[in-house]
Motif scaffolding. Structure first.
Motif, short mmCIF file in Angstrom:
data_model
loop_
_atom_site.label_atom_id
_atom_site.label_comp_id
_atom_site.label_asym_id
_atom_site.label_seq_id
_atom_site.Cartn_x
_atom_site.Cartn_y
_atom_site.Cartn_z
N LEU A 174 -1.23 12.40 -6.13
CA LEU A 174 -0.24 11.49 -5.86
C LEU A 174 1.02 11.66 -5.17
O LEU A 174 1.56 11.05 -4.10
CB LEU A 174 0.13 10.51 -6.95
N TYR A 175 1.77 12.70 -5.47
CA TYR A 175 2.73 13.36 -4.92
C TYR A 175 2.43 13.78 -3.48
O TYR A 175 3.45 13.41 -2.62
CB TYR A 175 3.35 14.47 -5.57
N GLN A 176 1.25 14.38 -3.14
CA GLN A 176 0.98 14.73 -1.81
C GLN A 176 0.79 13.52 -0.98
O GLN A 176 1.16 13.42 0.19
CB GLN A 176 -0.45 15.45 -1.82
N LEU A 177 0.23 12.57 -1.41
CA LEU A 177 0.01 11.27 -0.54
C LEU A 177 1.45 10.54 -0.30
O LEU A 177 1.74 10.27 0.64
CB LEU A 177 -0.63 10.23 -1.40
N ALA A 178 2.51 10.71 -1.70
CA ALA A 178 3.70 9.98 -1.46
C ALA A 178 4.47 10.64 -0.35
O ALA A 178 5.18 9.98 0.55
CB ALA A 178 4.39 10.22 -2.62
N LYS A 179 4.45 12.13 -0.13
CA LYS A 179 5.23 12.92 0.72
C LYS A 179 4.82 12.44 2.12
O LYS A 179 5.60 12.52 3.07
CB LYS A 179 4.46 14.37 0.75
N TRP A 180 3.70 11.89 2.50
CA TRP A 180 3.41 11.54 3.73
C TRP A 180 3.69 9.91 4.25
O TRP A 180 3.13 9.33 5.16
CB TRP A 180 1.95 11.71 4.17
N ILE A 181 4.29 9.30 3.15
CA ILE A 181 4.54 7.77 3.39
C ILE A 181 5.86 7.28 3.77
O ILE A 181 6.88 8.19 3.26
CB ILE A 181 4.15 6.99 2.14
N ASP A 182 5.96 6.82 4.82
CA ASP A 182 7.21 6.55 5.65
C ASP A 182 8.31 5.89 4.67
O ASP A 182 7.95 4.89 4.16
CB ASP A 182 7.04 5.59 6.79
N ASN A 183 9.55 6.39 4.89
CA ASN A 183 10.75 5.60 4.37
C ASN A 183 10.48 4.07 5.32
O ASN A 183 9.94 4.21 6.20
CB ASN A 183 11.77 6.27 4.52
N GLN A 184 11.15 3.27 4.49
CA GLN A 184 11.46 1.76 5.42
C GLN A 184 9.97 1.14 5.71
O GLN A 184 10.03 0.36 6.47
CB GLN A 184 12.10 2.22 6.63
N CYS A 185 8.93 1.59 4.78
CA CYS A 185 7.66 0.69 5.20
C CYS A 185 7.51 0.00 4.07
O CYS A 185 8.03 0.07 2.96
CB CYS A 185 6.47 1.74 5.59
N THR A 186 6.38 -0.90 4.11
CA THR A 186 5.97 -1.63 2.96
C THR A 186 4.44 -1.08 2.68
O THR A 186 3.67 -0.71 3.36
CB THR A 186 5.77 -3.03 3.18
N ILE A 187 4.17 -1.07 1.47
CA ILE A 187 2.79 -0.57 1.06
C ILE A 187 2.41 -1.61 -0.13
O ILE A 187 2.79 -2.33 -0.76
CB ILE A 187 3.07 0.83 0.44
N ALA A 188 0.84 -1.31 -0.18
CA ALA A 188 0.33 -1.99 -1.39
C ALA A 188 -0.44 -0.84 -1.91
O ALA A 188 -1.11 -0.04 -1.28
CB ALA A 188 -0.56 -3.00 -1.02
N ASP A 189 -0.56 -0.77 -3.39
CA ASP A 189 -1.37 0.31 -4.10
C ASP A 189 -2.46 -0.35 -4.81
O ASP A 189 -2.30 -1.31 -5.82
CB ASP A 189 -0.36 0.74 -5.11
N ILE A 190 -3.68 -0.07 -4.20
CA ILE A 190 -4.94 -0.75 -4.84
C ILE A 190 -5.40 0.11 -6.09
O ILE A 190 -5.79 1.12 -5.83
CB ILE A 190 -5.92 -0.79 -3.65
N GLY A 191 -5.67 -0.71 -7.10
CA GLY A 191 -6.14 0.15 -8.35
C GLY A 191 -4.96 0.81 -8.77
O GLY A 191 -4.86 2.05 -8.96
N THR A 192 -3.92 0.13 -8.84
CA THR A 192 -2.47 0.81 -9.27
C THR A 192 -2.37 1.43 -10.61
O THR A 192 -1.44 2.39 -10.81
CB THR A 192 -1.30 -0.21 -8.96
N ASP A 193 -3.13 1.02 -11.53
CA ASP A 193 -3.00 1.31 -12.74
C ASP A 193 -1.60 1.44 -13.46
O ASP A 193 -0.83 0.26 -13.53
CB ASP A 193 -3.69 2.72 -13.20
N HIS A 194 -0.88 2.45 -13.81
CA HIS A 194 0.47 2.46 -14.29
C HIS A 194 1.58 2.08 -13.07
O HIS A 194 2.76 1.99 -13.56
CB HIS A 194 0.94 3.66 -14.96
N GLY A 195 1.10 1.97 -12.08
CA GLY A 195 2.24 1.82 -10.94
C GLY A 195 2.95 2.95 -10.55
O GLY A 195 4.32 2.89 -10.00
N TYR A 196 2.49 4.11 -11.10
CA TYR A 196 3.52 5.51 -10.85
C TYR A 196 3.84 5.69 -9.58
O TYR A 196 4.89 6.17 -9.08
CB TYR A 196 3.03 6.60 -11.22
N LEU A 197 2.77 5.36 -8.49
CA LEU A 197 3.07 5.71 -7.24
C LEU A 197 4.07 4.85 -6.59
O LEU A 197 5.04 5.25 -6.02
CB LEU A 197 1.73 5.99 -6.39
#
Ligand SMILES: C[S@@+](CC[C@H](N)C(=O)[O-])C[C@H]1O[C@@H](n2cnc3c(N)ncnc32)[C@H](O)[C@@H]1O
Length: 247
Positions: free
Chosen positions: A10-33
């Motif tokens: 998940l950290y590897q995914l997070a690294k590539w997500i832009d600051n200042q954007c909006t996201i939805a996490d589908i199947g979030t479970d604990h919402g850690y990301l």
């Protein structure tokens, strides 16, 4: 290696997500990301979605307290159903099988096209997912690979029907950083590998090579019936593809 509550995949995914954007996490479970993204990467807003109420409660627990109250939303429902078209910039779907990710994207394809991109982390059936994406007008911008807890994980960043010279998040997807590895029609082995992932990716290919060699030797030991011969030929094709990629 873990980053706080975040697994390496998940950290590897997070690294590539832009600051200042909006996201939805589908199947979030604990919402850690989403929590990590709000805490460390100053994204503007996150919507945590899950089909089950237990995981959504877990996510609410992760966000307990007032800190991100105005920046996070929790929604019960399947796939992208709880979202409006274009409601967020990017959608994350991680930790699910490739077939299920296809079902989620395919359920309302015009809604899927309305988002800027998807960060996908299929646990299985990666080839099924890549094949479907390419047949349905998505561009695979980047594949990545991580090794964690004795397992390899794959992830993809994909955009709907967008040429690669349009602006992409974070400047991390510069053409020069992406190495087109796989020209074959077999979508099992990924396609555009980011420079950061190359050494793990090569280990992953070697791991797959061992797997197909083992299957081939078991098939040969069992005697080559017509069905086994077909499977053996498939293994040989996979091995030959892997050898081309490893070179
Ligand atoms: C294995 S967990 C993955 C959690 C997290 N995304 C991760 O990668 O660590 C899968 C989560 O997806 C949820 N889920 C399964 N099918 C779903 C669907 N069709 N729509 C939304 N959530 C779903 C499950 O309830 C579960 O919380």
């Amino acid at each position: 290696m873990k980053k706080g509550n975040l697994s390496l995949r998940l950290y590897q995914l997070a690294k590539w997500i832009d600051n200042q954007c909006t996201i939805a996490d589908i199947g979030t479970d604990h919402g850690y990301l989403p929590y990590y993204l709000l805490d460390n990467q100053s994204i503007c807003r996150a919507i945590c979605c899950d089909i089950n109420s237990g995981p959504l409660q877990n996510a609410k627990g992760t966000f307990s307290g007032a800190r991100f109250k105005d920046k996070v939303d929790f929604r019960l429902g399947s796939g992208i159903e709880p979202l409006e078209s274009s409601e967020v910039d990017y959608v994350v779907i991680a930790g699910m099988g490739g077939g299920l990710i296809v079902d989620i994207l395919n359920k309302n394809i015009s809604k899927s096209y309305s988002f800027k991109g998807f960060y996908l982390q299929p646990q299985t059936e990666q080839d099924v997912l890549r094949t479907w994406l390419l047949k349905n007008g998505f561009t695979i911008v980047n594949d990545f690979c991580v090794f964690e807890d004795e397992k390899y994980y794959e992830g993809l960043f994909v955009v709907p029907a967008k040429p690669l010279d349009t602006e992409l998040p974070n400047g991390l997807f510069n053409e020069g950083d992406l190495i087109v590895y796989n020209q074959s029609s077999d979508k099992e082995f990924g396609h555009r590998i980011h420079r950061d992932s190359i050494s793990i990716y090569k280990d992953y290919l070697a791991f797959k090579r061992r797997k197909y060699e083992m299957i081939l030797s078991k098939l040969t030991e069992a005697g080559l019936s017509e069905k086994n011969s077909e499977k053996a030929n498939l293994c040989r094709e996979k091995l030959s593809d892997i050898d081309k990629l490893i070179q």
